[in-house]
Design a protein around this motif. Structure first.
Motif, PDB file in Angstrom:
ATOM      1  N   PRO A  24       0.826  -1.212   0.000  1.00 33.00           N
ATOM      2  CA  PRO A  24       0.000   0.000   0.000  1.00 33.00           C
ATOM      3  C   PRO A  24       0.860   1.262   0.000  1.00 33.00           C
ATOM      4  N   ASP A  26       0.168   4.057   1.495  1.00 32.48           N
ATOM      5  CA  ASP A  26       0.174   4.653   2.829  1.00 32.48           C
ATOM      6  C   ASP A  26      -0.694   3.793   3.740  1.00 32.48           C
ATOM      7  N   GLU A  27      -0.950   4.273   4.948  1.00 31.24           N
ATOM      8  CA  GLU A  27      -1.679   3.465   5.927  1.00 31.24           C
ATOM      9  C   GLU A  27      -3.196   3.578   5.803  1.00 31.24           C
ATOM     10  N   ASP A  94      -4.862   1.558   0.921  1.00 33.87           N
ATOM     11  CA  ASP A  94      -4.289   2.890   1.087  1.00 33.87           C
ATOM     12  C   ASP A  94      -5.376   3.933   0.828  1.00 33.87           C
TER      13      ASP A  94
END
Length: 287
Positions: A24, A26-27, A94
């Motif tokens: 991904p 980002d988180e 993400d």
């Protein structure tokens, strides 16, 4: 026409594997430290999903939209897999993937409109009031089932979960200030909605949820046992609307239910890619 025997978990597993990203960007909307990540991977989620559908169906306008614009009767598990895929993508994907999934849902909702034959009232899937009902039914079901049969979750974490999931409703078009942010306010909202009834469309839908066609004998027995538990977890007002009797107390005890869920989860985890997808989630929570 003879209905082919099927493994209802196969389509769910495929959706699960597709929805948990390997790399991904980002988180995402919630992140590994959120209570949403912890709760949404609880292995009693199938039971919560069953209960959620039963509550959601009690809003005539929401049910009319499903009955008139969905192929769920032809492929109930495919439809459930699509819903599950959306939940997983918005939880673990993400940010771009989560928002894209929400945008697709909003695009589909533009065309879901009509008139409920039972009440004569018009409906639109873009209506924030209907979106809120569906959201609240799902979140309340997750909290109820996880508290009873899942990993321990105390009242403070339950409230935190409800508060974090406000974002989940917001991205599909519910104004943030309208979304309950605690367990108490969530349940007060559900009981405050006046337009609740078990329409013929709702009864037909739930009959299929509780007894899907085409299951092999072993899966059918397991599904029926879990269906009884789902009925038992409903609020009294919902169970009374359907005319269901409360299951025997022994059928609702924690350990026997956890054994049922464990058997279902063992079968699920044995399908291709599921264990690896779960490991991807666990690795991200440990970073």
């Amino acid at each position: 026409m003879e209905i082919a025997r099927l493994n209802p978990l196969e389509s769910l597993a495929a959706a699960y594997v597709r929805s948990i990203p390997e790399n991904p960007a980002d988180e995402g909307l919630f992140g590994p430290s959120s209570i949403v990540w912890r709760v949404n991977r609880d292995r009693c989620f199938p039971l919560a999903g069953m209960r959620s559908l039963m509550v959601q169906a009690l809003h005539p306008l929401a049910m009319a939209g499903v009955a008139q614009h969905s192929t769920w009767k032809q492929d109930p598990f495919g439809r459930l897999a699509a819903t599950n895929s959306y939940l997983l993508t918005t939880t673990y994907g993400d940010t771009a993937s989560a928002l894209a999934a929400a945008a697709w849902v909003r695009k589909v909702h533009v065309h879901v409109r009509g008139t409920d034959p039972e009440t004569g009232l018009p409906y639109s899937a873009e209506d924030p009031a209907l979106l809120l009902w569906v959201h609240a039914a799902m979140v309340d079901s997750v909290v109820e089932v996880v508290q009873r049969y899942g990993r321990p979750i105390d009242p403070a974490d339950a409230d935190r979960y409800v508060a974090e999931m406000v974002k989940f409703a917001e991205i599909v078009g519910v104004p943030r200030e309208q979304v309950p942010s605690s367990v108490k306010s969530l349940r007060e909202y559900l009981e405050s909605v006046e337009l609740r009834r078990a329409t013929p469309a709702a009864r037909e839908a739930i009959a299929i949820v509780l007894d899907p066609p085409g299951l092999d004998a072993e899966t059918r027995d397991l599904w029926h046992d879990l269906s009884q538990v789902a009925v038992g977890t409903l609020p009294d007002w919902a169970r009374e609307m359907y005319g269901f009797e409360a299951p025997p107390r022994e059928a609702m005890e924690r350990e026997p239910v956890r054994q049922l869920l464990g058997a279902l989860d063992l079968a699920f985890e044995s399908l291709p890619g599921v264990l690896e997808a779960r490991q991807r989630i666990e690795l991200r929570t440990r970073r």
